[in-house]
Scaffold this motif. Structure first.
Motif, PDB file in Angstrom:
ATOM      1  N   LEU A   1       0.653  -1.155  -0.026  1.00  0.00           N
ATOM      2  CA  LEU A   1       0.080   0.041  -0.056  1.00  0.00           C
ATOM      3  C   LEU A   1       0.903   1.205  -0.092  1.00  0.00           C
ATOM      4  O   LEU A   1       0.209   2.385  -0.342  1.00  0.00           O
ATOM      5  N   THR A   2       2.061   1.020   0.373  1.00  0.00           N
ATOM      6  CA  THR A   2       2.998   2.483   0.445  1.00  0.00           C
ATOM      7  C   THR A   2       4.029   2.415  -0.491  1.00  0.00           C
ATOM      8  O   THR A   2       4.016   2.416  -1.554  1.00  0.00           O
ATOM      9  N   PHE A   3       5.441   2.144   0.180  1.00  0.00           N
ATOM     10  CA  PHE A   3       6.722   2.279  -0.491  1.00  0.00           C
ATOM     11  C   PHE A   3       7.019   1.417  -1.683  1.00  0.00           C
ATOM     12  O   PHE A   3       7.862   1.611  -2.378  1.00  0.00           O
ATOM     13  N   ALA A   4       6.649   0.219  -1.438  1.00  0.00           N
ATOM     14  CA  ALA A   4       6.765  -0.822  -2.564  1.00  0.00           C
ATOM     15  C   ALA A   4       5.749  -1.221  -3.829  1.00  0.00           C
ATOM     16  O   ALA A   4       5.832  -2.098  -4.483  1.00  0.00           O
ATOM     17  N   ARG A   5       4.753  -0.316  -3.856  1.00  0.00           N
ATOM     18  CA  ARG A   5       3.520  -0.513  -4.574  1.00  0.00           C
ATOM     19  C   ARG A   5       4.108  -0.709  -6.351  1.00  0.00           C
ATOM     20  O   ARG A   5       3.597  -1.517  -6.885  1.00  0.00           O
ATOM     21  N   ASP A   6       4.970   0.239  -6.750  1.00  0.00           N
ATOM     22  CA  ASP A   6       5.350  -0.030  -8.078  1.00  0.00           C
ATOM     23  C   ASP A   6       6.119  -1.427  -8.236  1.00  0.00           C
ATOM     24  O   ASP A   6       5.932  -2.204  -9.212  1.00  0.00           O
ATOM     25  N   GLU A   7       6.963  -2.163  -7.157  1.00  0.00           N
ATOM     26  CA  GLU A   7       7.377  -3.141  -7.250  1.00  0.00           C
ATOM     27  C   GLU A   7       6.598  -4.172  -7.258  1.00  0.00           C
ATOM     28  O   GLU A   7       6.946  -5.210  -8.047  1.00  0.00           O
ATOM     29  N   PHE A   8       5.565  -4.393  -6.738  1.00  0.00           N
ATOM     30  CA  PHE A   8       4.477  -5.379  -6.632  1.00  0.00           C
ATOM     31  C   PHE A   8       3.720  -5.410  -7.870  1.00  0.00           C
ATOM     32  O   PHE A   8       3.260  -6.449  -8.336  1.00  0.00           O
ATOM     33  N   GLN A   9       3.713  -4.161  -8.508  1.00  0.00           N
ATOM     34  CA  GLN A   9       2.854  -4.174  -9.815  1.00  0.00           C
ATOM     35  C   GLN A   9       3.703  -4.976 -10.865  1.00  0.00           C
ATOM     36  O   GLN A   9       3.204  -5.457 -11.535  1.00  0.00           O
ATOM     37  N   ALA A  10       4.977  -4.802 -10.658  1.00  0.00           N
ATOM     38  CA  ALA A  10       5.812  -5.714 -11.499  1.00  0.00           C
ATOM     39  C   ALA A  10       5.469  -7.077 -11.580  1.00  0.00           C
ATOM     40  O   ALA A  10       5.820  -7.710 -12.501  1.00  0.00           O
ATOM     41  N   GLN A  11       5.104  -7.750 -10.528  1.00  0.00           N
ATOM     42  CA  GLN A  11       4.825  -9.077 -10.277  1.00  0.00           C
ATOM     43  C   GLN A  11       3.409  -9.457 -10.771  1.00  0.00           C
ATOM     44  O   GLN A  11       3.073 -10.658 -10.906  1.00  0.00           O
ATOM     45  N   VAL A  12       2.403  -8.499 -11.146  1.00  0.00           N
ATOM     46  CA  VAL A  12       1.104  -8.963 -11.554  1.00  0.00           C
ATOM     47  C   VAL A  12       1.115  -9.541 -12.817  1.00  0.00           C
ATOM     48  O   VAL A  12       1.548  -8.903 -13.736  1.00  0.00           O
ATOM     49  N   PRO A  13       0.875 -10.728 -13.164  1.00  0.00           N
ATOM     50  CA  PRO A  13       0.856 -11.215 -14.392  1.00  0.00           C
ATOM     51  C   PRO A  13      -0.173 -10.567 -15.484  1.00  0.00           C
ATOM     52  O   PRO A  13      -1.063 -10.335 -15.048  1.00  0.00           O
ATOM     53  N   GLU A  14       0.623 -10.348 -16.559  1.00  0.00           N
ATOM     54  CA  GLU A  14       0.092  -9.418 -17.835  1.00  0.00           C
ATOM     55  C   GLU A  14      -1.213 -10.174 -18.162  1.00  0.00           C
ATOM     56  O   GLU A  14      -2.266  -9.467 -18.543  1.00  0.00           O
TER      57      GLU A  14
ATOM     58  N   ASP B   1      -2.886  -1.972 -10.333  1.00  0.00           N
ATOM     59  CA  ASP B   1      -2.940  -1.376  -8.960  1.00  0.00           C
ATOM     60  C   ASP B   1      -3.760  -1.789  -8.050  1.00  0.00           C
ATOM     61  O   ASP B   1      -3.657  -2.069  -6.724  1.00  0.00           O
ATOM     62  N   PHE B   2      -4.973  -2.062  -8.774  1.00  0.00           N
ATOM     63  CA  PHE B   2      -6.016  -2.576  -7.887  1.00  0.00           C
ATOM     64  C   PHE B   2      -5.664  -3.989  -7.275  1.00  0.00           C
ATOM     65  O   PHE B   2      -5.689  -4.291  -5.980  1.00  0.00           O
ATOM     66  N   VAL B   3      -4.968  -4.999  -8.077  1.00  0.00           N
ATOM     67  CA  VAL B   3      -4.221  -6.312  -7.519  1.00  0.00           C
ATOM     68  C   VAL B   3      -3.375  -5.996  -6.373  1.00  0.00           C
ATOM     69  O   VAL B   3      -3.651  -6.639  -5.349  1.00  0.00           O
ATOM     70  N   VAL B   4      -2.611  -5.164  -6.502  1.00  0.00           N
ATOM     71  CA  VAL B   4      -1.528  -4.903  -5.592  1.00  0.00           C
ATOM     72  C   VAL B   4      -2.215  -4.261  -4.047  1.00  0.00           C
ATOM     73  O   VAL B   4      -1.926  -4.868  -3.198  1.00  0.00           O
ATOM     74  N   LEU B   5      -3.168  -3.331  -4.507  1.00  0.00           N
ATOM     75  CA  LEU B   5      -4.028  -2.742  -3.296  1.00  0.00           C
ATOM     76  C   LEU B   5      -4.658  -3.930  -2.516  1.00  0.00           C
ATOM     77  O   LEU B   5      -4.855  -3.954  -1.179  1.00  0.00           O
TER      78      LEU B   5
ATOM     79  N   PHE C   1      -0.610 -18.356  -0.315  1.00  0.00           N
ATOM     80  CA  PHE C   1       0.820 -18.568  -0.896  1.00  0.00           C
ATOM     81  C   PHE C   1       0.864 -19.166  -2.352  1.00  0.00           C
ATOM     82  O   PHE C   1       1.645 -18.883  -3.256  1.00  0.00           O
ATOM     83  N   VAL C   2      -0.255 -20.041  -2.258  1.00  0.00           N
ATOM     84  CA  VAL C   2      -0.252 -21.009  -3.810  1.00  0.00           C
ATOM     85  C   VAL C   2      -0.772 -19.971  -4.651  1.00  0.00           C
ATOM     86  O   VAL C   2      -0.414 -19.670  -5.873  1.00  0.00           O
ATOM     87  N   ALA C   3      -1.660 -19.302  -4.314  1.00  0.00           N
ATOM     88  CA  ALA C   3      -2.528 -18.088  -5.347  1.00  0.00           C
ATOM     89  C   ALA C   3      -1.738 -17.108  -5.707  1.00  0.00           C
ATOM     90  O   ALA C   3      -1.825 -16.694  -6.859  1.00  0.00           O
ATOM     91  N   VAL C   4      -0.573 -16.702  -4.921  1.00  0.00           N
ATOM     92  CA  VAL C   4       0.288 -15.554  -5.430  1.00  0.00           C
ATOM     93  C   VAL C   4       1.362 -16.164  -6.170  1.00  0.00           C
ATOM     94  O   VAL C   4       2.036 -15.363  -7.064  1.00  0.00           O
ATOM     95  N   PHE C   5       1.610 -17.450  -6.255  1.00  0.00           N
ATOM     96  CA  PHE C   5       2.845 -18.090  -6.936  1.00  0.00           C
ATOM     97  C   PHE C   5       2.875 -17.761  -8.350  1.00  0.00           C
ATOM     98  O   PHE C   5       3.843 -17.570  -8.849  1.00  0.00           O
ATOM     99  N   PRO C   6       2.099 -17.657  -9.117  1.00  0.00           N
ATOM    100  CA  PRO C   6       1.882 -17.303 -10.511  1.00  0.00           C
ATOM    101  C   PRO C   6       2.414 -15.955 -10.840  1.00  0.00           C
ATOM    102  O   PRO C   6       3.074 -15.787 -11.892  1.00  0.00           O
ATOM    103  N   GLY C   7       2.180 -14.983  -9.905  1.00  0.00           N
ATOM    104  CA  GLY C   7       2.992 -13.731  -9.821  1.00  0.00           C
ATOM    105  C   GLY C   7       4.611 -13.686  -9.798  1.00  0.00           C
ATOM    106  O   GLY C   7       5.199 -13.172 -10.711  1.00  0.00           O
TER     107      GLY C   7
END
Length: 137
Positions: free
Chosen positions: A28-41, A48-52, A83-89
């Motif tokens: 939600l704060t300082f690593a928001r952009d980094e986490f967006q890089a992990q959202v599968p295309e 941003d919605f997925v990360v939030l 943890f299984v659900a976020v593994f595809p990222g």
């Protein structure tokens, strides 16, 4: 009958819950952009919605895992499923060669894939969920 967790299991449960809550806050704060890089295309949702949303889920799960001791077993299963659900990222980050969180080589991204099973196992062990399942068999 549920066996009481050991001191080491309780410490691991609180540590894992704290790590997860911190990771959620960072979503939600300082690593928001980094986490967006992990959202599968291929995921048909706004990055941003997925990360939030995942950050809110992580804060909720982490806090509950630390504090809600009498629900630690179902929370352990839920956390393992998360943890299984976020593994595809993580897989997507490896396959798309996306740099984030210092994972700037294929080797580093590949090695990271092996940490997800450790998190899954840690959630099941520290909660006592795995031992409970084995005791019922």
């Amino acid at each position: 009958m549920t066996k009481s967790p050991s001191l080491l299991q309780n410490l691991a449960r609180v540590g894992l819950g704290g790590f997860l809550a911190f990771a959620g806050i960072s979503h939600l704060t300082f690593a928001r952009d980094e986490f967006q890089a992990q959202v599968p295309e291929a995921l048909p949702l706004n990055e941003d919605f997925v990360v939030l949303a995942s950050g809110v889920v992580e804060i909720s799960l982490g806090t509950a895992f630390m504090l809600w001791k009498d629900k630690r077993i179902p929370l352990g299963w839920l956390l393992a499923a998360f943890f299984v659900a976020v593994f595809p990222g993580n897989i997507s980050q490896y396959l798309t060669r996306t740099d984030a969180f210092g994972l700037d080589t294929d080797r580093k991204r590949f090695i990271r894939l092996f940490f997800q099973p450790v998190l899954i196992g840690g959630a099941l062990w520290s909660s006592g969920a795995w031992q409970e399942r084995k005791a019922r068999d």
